[in-house]
Design an enzyme around this catalytic site. Structure first.
Site, PDB file in Angstrom:
ATOM      1  N   ASP A  34       1.244  -0.761  -0.029  1.00  0.00           N
ATOM      2  CA  ASP A  34      -0.445  -0.476  -0.130  1.00  0.00           C
ATOM      3  C   ASP A  34       1.277   1.243  -0.059  1.00  0.00           C
ATOM      4  O   ASP A  34       1.963   1.206   1.325  1.00  0.00           O
ATOM      5  CB  ASP A  34      -0.836  -0.180   1.371  1.00  0.00           C
ATOM      6  N   ILE A  35       0.858   2.611  -1.097  1.00  0.00           N
ATOM      7  CA  ILE A  35       1.731   3.688  -1.403  1.00  0.00           C
ATOM      8  C   ILE A  35       1.277   4.385   0.386  1.00  0.00           C
ATOM      9  O   ILE A  35       2.084   5.001   0.472  1.00  0.00           O
ATOM     10  CB  ILE A  35       1.072   4.190  -2.418  1.00  0.00           C
ATOM     11  N   ASN A  91     -13.222  -3.094   2.140  1.00  0.00           N
ATOM     12  CA  ASN A  91     -14.570  -2.125   1.827  1.00  0.00           C
ATOM     13  C   ASN A  91     -14.614  -2.420   0.917  1.00  0.00           C
ATOM     14  O   ASN A  91     -14.821  -3.090  -0.179  1.00  0.00           O
ATOM     15  CB  ASN A  91     -13.565  -0.826   1.751  1.00  0.00           C
ATOM     16  N   GLU A  99     -12.141   3.774  -1.230  1.00  0.00           N
ATOM     17  CA  GLU A  99     -11.850   4.581  -2.348  1.00  0.00           C
ATOM     18  C   GLU A  99     -11.586   4.167  -3.478  1.00  0.00           C
ATOM     19  O   GLU A  99     -11.640   4.658  -3.812  1.00  0.00           O
ATOM     20  CB  GLU A  99     -10.532   5.185  -1.081  1.00  0.00           C
ATOM     21  N   HIS A 104     -10.436  -4.784  -3.894  1.00  0.00           N
ATOM     22  CA  HIS A 104      -8.944  -5.549  -2.980  1.00  0.00           C
ATOM     23  C   HIS A 104      -9.304  -6.068  -1.136  1.00  0.00           C
ATOM     24  O   HIS A 104     -10.472  -5.031  -0.901  1.00  0.00           O
ATOM     25  CB  HIS A 104      -7.928  -4.331  -3.223  1.00  0.00           C
ATOM     26  N   HIS A 106      -7.085  -5.696   1.685  1.00  0.00           N
ATOM     27  CA  HIS A 106      -6.063  -5.447   2.709  1.00  0.00           C
ATOM     28  C   HIS A 106      -5.561  -6.395   3.810  1.00  0.00           C
ATOM     29  O   HIS A 106      -6.325  -7.030   4.064  1.00  0.00           O
ATOM     30  CB  HIS A 106      -6.155  -4.240   3.543  1.00  0.00           C
TER      31      HIS A 106
HETATM   32  P1  AMP Z   1      -9.883   1.122  -0.033  1.00  0.00           P
HETATM   33  O1  AMP Z   1      -9.939   2.082   0.898  1.00  0.00           O
HETATM   34  O2  AMP Z   1     -10.029   0.073   0.872  1.00  0.00           O
HETATM   35  O3  AMP Z   1     -10.170   1.770  -1.464  1.00  0.00           O
HETATM   36  O4  AMP Z   1      -8.198   1.046  -0.146  1.00  0.00           O
HETATM   37  C1  AMP Z   1      -7.584   1.993  -0.953  1.00  0.00           C
HETATM   38  C2  AMP Z   1      -5.945   1.734  -0.310  1.00  0.00           C
HETATM   39  O5  AMP Z   1      -4.927   1.787  -1.833  1.00  0.00           O
HETATM   40  C3  AMP Z   1      -5.176   2.661   0.218  1.00  0.00           C
HETATM   41  O6  AMP Z   1      -4.921   2.507   1.508  1.00  0.00           O
HETATM   42  C4  AMP Z   1      -4.690   3.836  -0.581  1.00  0.00           C
HETATM   43  O7  AMP Z   1      -3.597   4.167   0.141  1.00  0.00           O
HETATM   44  C5  AMP Z   1      -4.091   2.350  -1.461  1.00  0.00           C
HETATM   45  N1  AMP Z   1      -3.612   3.024  -2.378  1.00  0.00           N
HETATM   46  C6  AMP Z   1      -4.182   4.249  -3.665  1.00  0.00           C
HETATM   47  N2  AMP Z   1      -3.066   4.185  -4.355  1.00  0.00           N
HETATM   48  C7  AMP Z   1      -1.810   2.982  -4.360  1.00  0.00           C
HETATM   49  C8  AMP Z   1      -0.900   3.147  -5.018  1.00  0.00           C
HETATM   50  N3  AMP Z   1      -0.919   3.578  -6.453  1.00  0.00           N
HETATM   51  N4  AMP Z   1      -0.501   1.869  -5.085  1.00  0.00           N
HETATM   52  C9  AMP Z   1      -0.356   1.198  -3.558  1.00  0.00           C
HETATM   53  N5  AMP Z   1      -2.103   1.266  -3.386  1.00  0.00           N
HETATM   54  C10 AMP Z   1      -2.638   2.640  -3.139  1.00  0.00           C
END
Ligand code: AMP
Length: 114
Positions: A34-35, A91, A99, A104, A106
């Protein structure tokens, strides 16, 4: 016609169009850090086909979900968090805080999660 909603960041990552450190990739899944990590270990697993969220899991795409879950014991052992423990989060839609509109999973670990 190209569905623009599909062209989100995880869709690009699944197609290896983004220059990130890929942890693992096979026919079904892509795994990466995760970024913006919320724990010392914060890994994301995505299917290699577009599934918007859990509401769209079905008999046709369940193989991708199987593969996502099958990879959990492998990566958590590799990262040495299988015994200390970890949390899985998926989520779905706005009340969960989803988001990225691309299914996906986590994996969070490496500390006591509250
Ligand atoms: P969610 O709230 O479950 O949609 O989680 C989205 C996750 O994606 C968040 O924890 C972000 O930090 C992560 N994220 C967003 N863009 C990237 C990226 N380019 N590379 C890795 N993780 C990302």
């Amino acid at each position: 016609m190209v569905n623009l909603m599909k062209e989100n960041i995880f869709n690009k990552i699944a197609k290896k169009k983004v220059n990130i450190d890929y942890i693992y990739k096979d026919k079904y899944i892509t795994v990466f850090n995760d970024i913006n990590p919320k724990a010392p270990i914060h890994i994301i697993i995505i299917p290699n086909i577009y599934i918007k969220n859990l509401n769209y899991v079905n008999k046709k795409n369940i193989i991708y979900i199987n593969k996502m879950f099958l990879y959990i014991p492998i990566i958590t052992k590799k990262k040495n968090i299988n015994k200390s423990g970890y949390r899985i989060i998926i989520n779905c839609n706005k009340d969960s805080g989803q988001e990225i509109k691309y299914l996906h999973l986590h994996i969070l670990g490496g500390c006591l999660l509250i």
